[in-house]
Scaffold this motif. Structure first.
Motif, PDB file in Angstrom:
ATOM      1  N   ASP A 187      15.622  -6.796  13.090  1.00  0.00           N
ATOM      2  CA  ASP A 187      15.051  -7.134  11.779  1.00  0.00           C
ATOM      3  C   ASP A 187      13.624  -6.632  11.594  1.00  0.00           C
ATOM      4  O   ASP A 187      13.070  -6.757  10.500  1.00  0.00           O
ATOM      5  N   TYR A 188      13.003  -6.074  12.628  1.00  0.00           N
ATOM      6  CA  TYR A 188      11.619  -5.632  12.561  1.00  0.00           C
ATOM      7  C   TYR A 188      11.536  -4.113  12.465  1.00  0.00           C
ATOM      8  O   TYR A 188      12.332  -3.396  13.060  1.00  0.00           O
ATOM      9  N   SER A 189      10.528  -3.651  11.731  1.00  0.00           N
ATOM     10  CA  SER A 189      10.270  -2.211  11.633  1.00  0.00           C
ATOM     11  C   SER A 189       9.639  -1.726  12.936  1.00  0.00           C
ATOM     12  O   SER A 189       9.169  -2.540  13.749  1.00  0.00           O
ATOM     13  N   VAL A 190       9.599  -0.418  13.117  1.00  0.00           N
ATOM     14  CA  VAL A 190       8.962   0.152  14.307  1.00  0.00           C
ATOM     15  C   VAL A 190       7.492  -0.276  14.360  1.00  0.00           C
ATOM     16  O   VAL A 190       6.986  -0.658  15.422  1.00  0.00           O
ATOM     17  N   ALA A 191       6.805  -0.245  13.217  1.00  0.00           N
ATOM     18  CA  ALA A 191       5.385  -0.647  13.188  1.00  0.00           C
ATOM     19  C   ALA A 191       5.228  -2.113  13.594  1.00  0.00           C
ATOM     20  O   ALA A 191       4.308  -2.460  14.340  1.00  0.00           O
ATOM     21  N   GLU A 192       6.117  -2.974  13.120  1.00  0.00           N
ATOM     22  CA  GLU A 192       6.047  -4.388  13.490  1.00  0.00           C
ATOM     23  C   GLU A 192       6.345  -4.578  14.980  1.00  0.00           C
ATOM     24  O   GLU A 192       5.699  -5.393  15.648  1.00  0.00           O
ATOM     25  N   LEU A 193       7.304  -3.828  15.498  1.00  0.00           N
ATOM     26  CA  LEU A 193       7.611  -3.909  16.927  1.00  0.00           C
ATOM     27  C   LEU A 193       6.418  -3.463  17.762  1.00  0.00           C
ATOM     28  O   LEU A 193       6.149  -4.047  18.813  1.00  0.00           O
ATOM     29  N   GLU A 194       5.686  -2.446  17.293  1.00  0.00           N
ATOM     30  CA  GLU A 194       4.492  -2.000  18.014  1.00  0.00           C
ATOM     31  C   GLU A 194       3.452  -3.106  18.062  1.00  0.00           C
ATOM     32  O   GLU A 194       2.791  -3.297  19.088  1.00  0.00           O
TER      33      GLU A 194
END
Length: 161
Positions: free
Chosen positions: A132-139
């Motif tokens: 459910d998270y974007s790559v930026a949020e995962l970073e």
């Protein structure tokens, strides 16, 4: 810290408290999960912790396992004895060691599937949650968790001294 990181006063304090509360709850839940896994494998909590360290970081000396686990060397001997009797680890002479008595401990790879199977439900749930998270949020999450682990390591070291 960015300029936006310092704004928000009351809201920021509330969110910071909520994060700390959630981390404590996560710690409790993971401890309960680990106890259940250990129970299924007939391992004590400390044994499971040390097995995880050995499996994750590869073969290492008993003193290195003790240092990473924050255990006294005498305690480590008992842990390694139990893990070896259970077929979870092997002790091997270290040909590159400082003397002929040097030993390394390595996890028995054939047994790792038993552990992974017991964590499969949590791993699957994490995969679903992280989707459910974007790559930026995962970073951002990776950065936060790494920094949190470092803070925990520092706090532990400070208390040990």
């Amino acid at each position: 810290m960015s300029s936006g990181a310092s704004g928000g006063g009351r809201s920021r304090r509330r969110l910071a408290t909520e994060i700390k509360d959630s981390l404590r709850e996560l710690s409790n839940q993971l401890a309960m999960l680990n106890r259940q896994v250990g129970s299924h494998l007939a391992l004590k909590d400390v044994d499971l912790d040390c097995l995880e360290l050995i499996g994750r970081h590869g073969p290492m000396s008993p003193s290195e396992v003790a240092r990473r686990a924050g255990l006294h060397p005498a305690t480590m001997t008992g842990v390694l004895d139990r893990l070896q009797r259970g077929g979870w680890v092997v002790r091997e002479r270290d040909p590159d060691g400082p003397d002929r008595r040097a030993v390394t401990v390595r996890a028995v790879r054939d047994r790792s599937g038993e552990v992974f199977h017991l964590y499969a439900g949590m791993n699957s749930s994490m995969d679903d949650l992280l989707a459910d998270y974007s790559v930026a949020e995962l970073e951002v999450l990776v950065d936060f968790l790494r920094r949190t682990a470092t803070a925990g390591h520092t706090a532990t070291a400070d208390l040990a001294n």
